[in-house]
Design a protein around this motif. Structure first.
Motif, PDB file in Angstrom:
ATOM      1  N   ASP A   8     -21.497  39.821  29.774  1.00  0.00           N
ATOM      2  CA  ASP A   8     -21.369  39.355  28.395  1.00  0.00           C
ATOM      3  C   ASP A   8     -20.506  40.113  27.717  1.00  0.00           C
ATOM      4  N   TRP A   9     -20.634  41.280  27.470  1.00  0.00           N
ATOM      5  CA  TRP A   9     -19.624  42.249  26.929  1.00  0.00           C
ATOM      6  C   TRP A   9     -19.652  43.622  27.420  1.00  0.00           C
ATOM      7  N   LEU A  10     -18.455  44.257  27.430  1.00  0.00           N
ATOM      8  CA  LEU A  10     -18.278  45.718  27.835  1.00  0.00           C
ATOM      9  C   LEU A  10     -17.896  46.548  26.765  1.00  0.00           C
ATOM     10  N   VAL A  11     -18.746  47.220  26.100  1.00  0.00           N
ATOM     11  CA  VAL A  11     -18.682  48.262  25.243  1.00  0.00           C
ATOM     12  C   VAL A  11     -19.009  49.593  25.648  1.00  0.00           C
ATOM     13  N   THR A  12     -20.231  49.741  26.372  1.00  0.00           N
ATOM     14  CA  THR A  12     -20.782  50.844  26.804  1.00  0.00           C
ATOM     15  C   THR A  12     -21.462  50.844  28.302  1.00  0.00           C
ATOM     16  N   TYR A  13     -21.553  51.879  29.050  1.00  0.00           N
ATOM     17  CA  TYR A  13     -22.335  51.752  30.299  1.00  0.00           C
ATOM     18  C   TYR A  13     -23.541  52.123  29.886  1.00  0.00           C
ATOM     19  N   ALA A  14     -24.692  50.933  30.028  1.00  0.00           N
ATOM     20  CA  ALA A  14     -26.045  51.007  29.882  1.00  0.00           C
ATOM     21  C   ALA A  14     -26.610  50.266  31.243  1.00  0.00           C
ATOM     22  N   GLY A  15     -27.961  50.059  31.114  1.00  0.00           N
ATOM     23  CA  GLY A  15     -28.800  49.370  32.133  1.00  0.00           C
ATOM     24  C   GLY A  15     -28.053  48.147  32.567  1.00  0.00           C
ATOM     25  N   ALA A  16     -27.568  47.107  31.899  1.00  0.00           N
ATOM     26  CA  ALA A  16     -26.900  45.936  32.423  1.00  0.00           C
ATOM     27  C   ALA A  16     -25.687  46.326  32.945  1.00  0.00           C
ATOM     28  N   GLU A  17     -24.939  47.219  32.605  1.00  0.00           N
ATOM     29  CA  GLU A  17     -23.702  47.562  33.271  1.00  0.00           C
ATOM     30  C   GLU A  17     -23.872  48.418  34.561  1.00  0.00           C
ATOM     31  N   ARG A  18     -24.782  48.863  34.851  1.00  0.00           N
ATOM     32  CA  ARG A  18     -25.456  49.494  36.048  1.00  0.00           C
ATOM     33  C   ARG A  18     -25.653  48.383  37.216  1.00  0.00           C
ATOM     34  N   VAL A  19     -26.194  47.218  36.684  1.00  0.00           N
ATOM     35  CA  VAL A  19     -26.339  46.245  37.507  1.00  0.00           C
ATOM     36  C   VAL A  19     -24.824  45.536  37.957  1.00  0.00           C
ATOM     37  N   LEU A  20     -24.066  45.624  36.885  1.00  0.00           N
ATOM     38  CA  LEU A  20     -22.700  45.149  37.194  1.00  0.00           C
ATOM     39  C   LEU A  20     -21.938  45.959  37.876  1.00  0.00           C
ATOM     40  N   ALA A  21     -22.158  47.400  38.017  1.00  0.00           N
ATOM     41  CA  ALA A  21     -21.396  48.138  38.787  1.00  0.00           C
ATOM     42  C   ALA A  21     -22.109  47.819  40.448  1.00  0.00           C
ATOM     43  N   SER A  22     -23.250  47.652  40.539  1.00  0.00           N
ATOM     44  CA  SER A  22     -23.809  47.213  41.844  1.00  0.00           C
ATOM     45  C   SER A  22     -23.218  46.002  42.644  1.00  0.00           C
ATOM     46  N   LEU A  23     -22.872  44.928  41.581  1.00  0.00           N
ATOM     47  CA  LEU A  23     -22.656  43.604  41.984  1.00  0.00           C
ATOM     48  C   LEU A  23     -20.880  43.661  42.375  1.00  0.00           C
ATOM     49  N   ILE A  24     -20.337  44.738  41.706  1.00  0.00           N
ATOM     50  CA  ILE A  24     -18.981  45.078  41.951  1.00  0.00           C
ATOM     51  C   ILE A  24     -18.774  45.855  43.361  1.00  0.00           C
ATOM     52  N   ASN A  25     -19.627  46.733  43.675  1.00  0.00           N
ATOM     53  CA  ASN A  25     -20.007  47.282  44.936  1.00  0.00           C
ATOM     54  C   ASN A  25     -20.113  46.341  46.098  1.00  0.00           C
ATOM     55  N   ILE A  26     -21.259  45.365  45.710  1.00  0.00           N
ATOM     56  CA  ILE A  26     -21.109  44.395  46.944  1.00  0.00           C
ATOM     57  C   ILE A  26     -19.763  43.720  47.188  1.00  0.00           C
TER      58      ILE A  26
END
Length: 410
Positions: A8-26
């Motif tokens: 959606d948007w990238l302004v801080t590193y919170a819960g949704a961004e942790r999911v995003l980080a794992s998706l990028i790991n995969i």
């Protein structure tokens, strides 16, 4: 195979961004897309240093700090992202990311943190908290949310598979989109929150100080229990209300914003972690359990799936029925009575069900299966010779021997 990940948007590193980080790991080879991207260098490091391709909203005035004001433009903005060259699209969505345009030969899997909360069942609550229940501004806000709701429902048709972050959100997806979903719980950094069996005599809570988290309510409850110590970490718009409630309560310590190391240390040593929000999933209660710390939580939303109440064989906390001071006070009293039944080992074992490794394995398996199914579906049918024409006639039993089909000579 070309892969796109949409956030959606990238302004801080919170819960949704942790999911995003794992998706990028995969899928580290994936390209990243977002409405805006204003991440700090420190937060971007969590995403492997990836920079998102953004929309025109990135260049609008004050987009970094007041991006919420551009919500009415976000449906159009997300549709302007050109993903036509990608085979696999994975959206991580709590607002508009799932609305990207894609074709019939592309697989779109959407990991949904929630359908747009403020446009669906929580609309009235959000309008009240924003002081938009009445007046001309309120009417305009309702019109915008009505448009967002129609757009959100229409774009659900462009998603091949929905993944919900909890059964609670799965029910919201069914209600809003009339679609089924698969539940894959989000990743929790259980390795970063280590087990601590020996606890100190204080209760702990940590969160952003926003209205739905009900942090002042927690302060009011412990102000009424002067013999019980509370340590609170967090900052935000509700901080002044929390300070006012704690003004004459020496048993309450408000620490404001603290670095991760301080939060972790308090969470590991606390007698119990107190939680008052109705969350879609709720990462903090799982992090507390990873430390071996029991949870006292409002019994609605995602915590019903992450915290085992006293009726469970291996309880990990106490769930209270109402978001009220009286209900929380009663829950603390119940916890102190039955706390010997709750062990640090049971809390830790329950938290391991939500580990990052488990999330990445389940996500990869799900997407691989869907890709295989999509490939098989696209395969052209194997050409087979047409069978010889056969004529079947229905004949009464007593006529079978009497009727003979003459054979014409060639």
């Amino acid at each position: 195979m070309k892969i796109a990940i949409v956030h959606d948007w990238l302004v801080t590193y919170a819960g949704a961004e942790r999911v995003l980080a794992s998706l990028i790991n995969i899928w580290p080879e994936a390209d990243l897309f977002s409405v805006i991207d204003f991440l700090s260098d420190q937060d971007r490091a969590q995403l492997g240093g990836k920079v998102a391709t953004t929309t025109f909203i990135q260049r609008l005035p004050k987009a970094r700090t007041h991006y919420q004001r551009y919500l009415p433009l976000m449906p159009m903005a997300i549709e302007q992202l050109d993903l036509s060259g990608y085979d696999l699209i994975i959206s991580s969505s709590h607002a508009v990311a799932k609305g990207v345009l894609c074709g019939p030969d592309q697989l779109h899997v959407s990991y949904v943190h929630s359908p747009i909360r403020y446009a669906w069942d929580l609309q009235h609550q959000y309008l009240r908290e924003a002081n938009l229940s009445t007046g001309m501004k309120g009417k305009v806000a309702r019109m915008i949310l009505h448009y967002m709701r129609m757009w959100d429902q229409r774009t659900a048709a462009g998603v091949d598979d929905f993944i919900a972050n909890s059964h609670f959100i799965g029910a919201r997806i069914t209600k809003a989109y009339r679609r089924e979903s698969t539940v894959i719980y989000p990743p929790v950094d259980t390795r970063g929150f280590t087990l601590q069996e020996h606890k100190q005599d204080y209760y702990f809570t940590a969160s952003r100080m926003v209205p739905y988290k009900r942090m002042p309510m927690i302060v009011e409850a412990f102000a009424a229990m002067p013999d019980k110590r509370l340590v609170m970490v967090g900052d935000g718009p509700e901080m002044e209300k929390a300070r006012a409630a704690a003004a004459h309560a020496p048993n309450i310590q408000l620490l404001g914003y603290q670095p991760f190391s301080v939060l972790q240390e308090h969470m590991r040593n606390a007698r119990a972690f107190v939680f008052a929000a109705e969350e879609d999933f709720g990462i903090s209660p799982v992090e507390a359990q990873a430390c071996g710390t029991p949870v006292i939580a409002f019994g609605k939303g995602g915590v019903l799936e992450t915290v085992c109440g006293l009726d469970h064989a291996q309880p990990t906390g106490v769930l209270y029925p109402e978001q009220s001071v009286a209900s929380l006070i009663e829950a603390v009293q119940i916890f102190e009575t039955y706390s010997p039944r709750i062990t640090a080992q049971a809390c830790r074992a329950n938290a391991e069900r939500f580990s990052q490794a488990r999330f990445e394995q389940e996500m990869r398996q799900f997407v691989d299966l869907r890709l295989s199914a999509a490939r098989e579906k696209r395969q052209p049918p194997v050409a087979r010779p047409a069978p010889a024409a056969q004529v079947t006639q229905t004949v009464a039993p007593n006529e079978l021997c009497a009727r003979v089909v003459p054979i014409k000579s060639v």
